[in-house]
Design a protein around this motif. Sequence first.
Motif, PDB file in Angstrom:
ATOM      1  N   LYS A  96       4.499 -30.537  35.847  1.00 40.61           N
ATOM      2  CA  LYS A  96       4.930 -30.413  34.357  1.00 40.61           C
ATOM      3  C   LYS A  96       4.695 -28.833  33.514  1.00 40.61           C
ATOM      4  O   LYS A  96       3.627 -28.457  33.741  1.00 40.61           O
ATOM      5  CB  LYS A  96       4.238 -31.436  33.303  1.00 40.61           C
ATOM      6  N   ILE A  97       5.450 -28.686  32.671  1.00 44.13           N
ATOM      7  CA  ILE A  97       5.034 -27.475  31.805  1.00 44.13           C
ATOM      8  C   ILE A  97       5.442 -27.902  30.161  1.00 44.13           C
ATOM      9  O   ILE A  97       6.130 -28.627  29.805  1.00 44.13           O
ATOM     10  CB  ILE A  97       6.052 -26.350  31.900  1.00 44.13           C
ATOM     11  N   TYR A  98       4.294 -27.641  29.553  1.00 48.40           N
ATOM     12  CA  TYR A  98       4.270 -27.913  28.049  1.00 48.40           C
ATOM     13  C   TYR A  98       4.737 -26.480  27.461  1.00 48.40           C
ATOM     14  O   TYR A  98       3.643 -25.420  27.563  1.00 48.40           O
ATOM     15  CB  TYR A  98       3.215 -28.493  27.641  1.00 48.40           C
ATOM     16  N   MET A  99       5.617 -26.231  26.487  1.00 53.17           N
ATOM     17  CA  MET A  99       5.701 -25.147  25.609  1.00 53.17           C
ATOM     18  C   MET A  99       4.998 -25.381  24.499  1.00 53.17           C
ATOM     19  O   MET A  99       5.491 -26.370  23.657  1.00 53.17           O
ATOM     20  CB  MET A  99       7.356 -24.773  25.401  1.00 53.17           C
ATOM     21  N   VAL A 100       4.071 -24.474  23.772  1.00 52.79           N
ATOM     22  CA  VAL A 100       3.329 -25.205  22.622  1.00 52.79           C
ATOM     23  C   VAL A 100       3.307 -23.952  21.679  1.00 52.79           C
ATOM     24  O   VAL A 100       3.698 -22.949  22.007  1.00 52.79           O
ATOM     25  CB  VAL A 100       1.899 -25.428  22.911  1.00 52.79           C
ATOM     26  N   ASN A 101       3.295 -24.189  20.490  1.00 53.95           N
ATOM     27  CA  ASN A 101       3.271 -23.020  19.285  1.00 53.95           C
ATOM     28  C   ASN A 101       1.849 -22.766  19.302  1.00 53.95           C
ATOM     29  O   ASN A 101       0.592 -23.078  19.850  1.00 53.95           O
ATOM     30  CB  ASN A 101       3.957 -23.455  18.043  1.00 53.95           C
ATOM     31  N   GLY A 102       1.416 -21.838  18.239  1.00 55.88           N
ATOM     32  CA  GLY A 102       0.133 -21.287  17.973  1.00 55.88           C
ATOM     33  C   GLY A 102      -0.849 -22.318  17.444  1.00 55.88           C
ATOM     34  O   GLY A 102      -2.148 -22.286  17.559  1.00 55.88           O
TER      35      GLY A 102
ATOM     36  N   GLY B 226      -9.110 -27.947  35.077  1.00 55.09           N
ATOM     37  CA  GLY B 226      -8.990 -29.269  35.743  1.00 55.09           C
ATOM     38  C   GLY B 226      -7.870 -30.032  35.540  1.00 55.09           C
ATOM     39  O   GLY B 226      -7.694 -30.923  36.301  1.00 55.09           O
ATOM     40  N   THR B 227      -6.878 -29.757  34.536  1.00 55.99           N
ATOM     41  CA  THR B 227      -5.633 -30.623  34.334  1.00 55.99           C
ATOM     42  C   THR B 227      -4.686 -30.000  35.253  1.00 55.99           C
ATOM     43  O   THR B 227      -4.440 -28.865  35.531  1.00 55.99           O
ATOM     44  CB  THR B 227      -5.333 -30.569  32.892  1.00 55.99           C
ATOM     45  N   PRO B 228      -3.697 -30.977  35.459  1.00 59.75           N
ATOM     46  CA  PRO B 228      -2.629 -30.407  36.531  1.00 59.75           C
ATOM     47  C   PRO B 228      -1.492 -29.637  36.166  1.00 59.75           C
ATOM     48  O   PRO B 228      -0.758 -29.116  37.083  1.00 59.75           O
ATOM     49  CB  PRO B 228      -2.197 -31.673  37.223  1.00 59.75           C
ATOM     50  N   HIS B 229      -1.303 -29.609  34.802  1.00 56.80           N
ATOM     51  CA  HIS B 229       0.078 -28.978  34.241  1.00 56.80           C
ATOM     52  C   HIS B 229       0.007 -27.585  33.918  1.00 56.80           C
ATOM     53  O   HIS B 229      -1.088 -26.740  34.059  1.00 56.80           O
ATOM     54  CB  HIS B 229       0.433 -29.806  32.984  1.00 56.80           C
ATOM     55  N   ALA B 230       0.873 -27.119  33.353  1.00 52.40           N
ATOM     56  CA  ALA B 230       0.933 -25.593  32.980  1.00 52.40           C
ATOM     57  C   ALA B 230       1.245 -25.650  31.300  1.00 52.40           C
ATOM     58  O   ALA B 230       1.960 -26.528  30.999  1.00 52.40           O
ATOM     59  CB  ALA B 230       2.050 -24.732  33.596  1.00 52.40           C
ATOM     60  N   VAL B 231       0.668 -24.621  30.844  1.00 53.51           N
ATOM     61  CA  VAL B 231       0.956 -24.501  29.368  1.00 53.51           C
ATOM     62  C   VAL B 231       1.213 -23.241  29.042  1.00 53.51           C
ATOM     63  O   VAL B 231       0.721 -22.080  29.347  1.00 53.51           O
ATOM     64  CB  VAL B 231      -0.395 -24.901  28.472  1.00 53.51           C
ATOM     65  N   PHE B 232       2.435 -23.044  28.253  1.00 47.17           N
ATOM     66  CA  PHE B 232       3.197 -21.675  27.892  1.00 47.17           C
ATOM     67  C   PHE B 232       2.783 -21.675  26.328  1.00 47.17           C
ATOM     68  O   PHE B 232       3.458 -22.462  25.656  1.00 47.17           O
ATOM     69  CB  PHE B 232       4.380 -21.520  28.275  1.00 47.17           C
TER      70      PHE B 232
END
Length: 541
Positions: free
Chosen positions: A75-81, A194-200
């Motif tokens: 998974k990829i989560y796109m987050v703001n500031g 240690g979490t499996p996802h990606a965060v942008f």
Amino acid sequence: MTTTDTDVIIIGAGPVGLTLANLLGQQDVRVVLLEREDRLVDYPRAVGIDDEALRTMQTAGLVDEVLPHTIPDQKIYMVNGDRLILSEVNPTTREFGWPRRNGFVQPLVDQVLLAGLDRFDTVEARFGAEVTDLADGGDQVTATLADGATLTGRYVVAADGGASPTRKRLGISFDGETRPSDGIVIDVANDPIGTPHAVFGGDPARSYASIALPHGIRRWEFTLFEHEDASVVDDDEFVFDLLRPHVPDPTRLDIIRRRVYRHHARIAGSFRAGNIILAGDAAHVMPVVGGQGWNSGIRDAFNLGWKLAAVVNGHADEKLLDTYEVERLSHVRQMVAVSLGMAKEMTDHDPEKAAERDRIAAARTPEEREAQKRQAFKPQPKFDAGVIVQTPLPTFKSLPAREVARTAGTIFPQPRATDTDGVPMLLDDATGQGWRVITWNNDPMAFLSPESIATLERIGARLVQVVPRSQLQWTAKHTSPGVTVVGDLGGEESLQAWFDARPVGAVILRPDHVVAAECLSQELDEVLGRVLDVAGIEVRR
């Protein structure tokens, strides 16, 4: 006849050159792979491999060795500031047989590709071999190496990176843009998150990415500001300050790699000059945010590999090579545009623009959010010209009248099916690789002329008859010799469902799994002849 040292010289032992060498080795093409460095590059590089690329690894016979270095369905989560989720990317489709999004460790996969070359007596990899000049004599290319040695080959494929000396030597343009700010990549062992996802993170204070990778590796990427020099990569305090908002104690991290890179979005003015062909980053580069630079290069290798092999082995006219740029350029342009748009959206440090982006994201409808989740923004390859034949939509009364998208020029799906013995497996494994003529229920031999059958045998094509699993054993005993029988497993993603949704009973697949043409069974011989003609393959009468 001119004597050459080898059939194909590949410059660059990156993923594109290595993949191409494996694909050509499978076809008994003589290859010499030249790499100026003494070993494979080990610095931080790509982190995402998609379903198309995994299918290519399957075709190359290496997917089982690649998979241990991947995180499927990442998974990829796109987050703001403020860390609020703007969008989620989580495609769960298996349309092509593999997860659409996978995290991976590129240096380890590159090692798999290099080891794969050991299978082929016709392929040689030379490290510490820098090409300093190329001379195209029309019927062969002479490569001059830094040590003064020369090597001749019928074709040269330059997969020598975004700064390609070959492209520059040929005077081919590389138009596009370079982002004004660099980025810094930091890889850490013993992942502290240690979490499996990606965060942008589209943080106007400083954009970032935090990506889980296989084997306990965590990748961080941060945008550098224009006033920040590349030397900051060696400044521990600067690096610790970047990581301090992300981990409890950055001084305790096990940093294994760090590097500064630059975002480019550029496409070569031509992918071919005579017998010299550009592939991968030598032909196109794009920002890393879209995760498609590595995958686009693998598409180049797959598209080019079967065509080079067909020409070298005498199965096709050289005009087939002209279709490489024709087919790849349109999709590359789309991917560069998408990647550049994502980079601008997630790395813009203007607070007002970031706030507007957040407002737009918050206003998305559930349908728009679902499309984002499915990764619908990623353009799927679709060829409008090249080795494809478009057939008109049939209007016979035995077919319901309905609007149906034509599939010629698209990638054929890969559901699970069974081989002739009834063992379930992915379709490509059940049918075998290469050119394939696939018919639903019918014996394809019944619709092909002796000349067409002889031509298909000469190029190593496979005739495939797909039947419901219940008919498998009976059909296997009664079909023509040389026809591969595949059992359909039924369900929404089965081959029966695919044929049921379209007014066709036969498809012709290229070695790269692209639908060359679709037609009714009775039209198969005529349509096949047209496909072979555009591929430069002679049907001998």
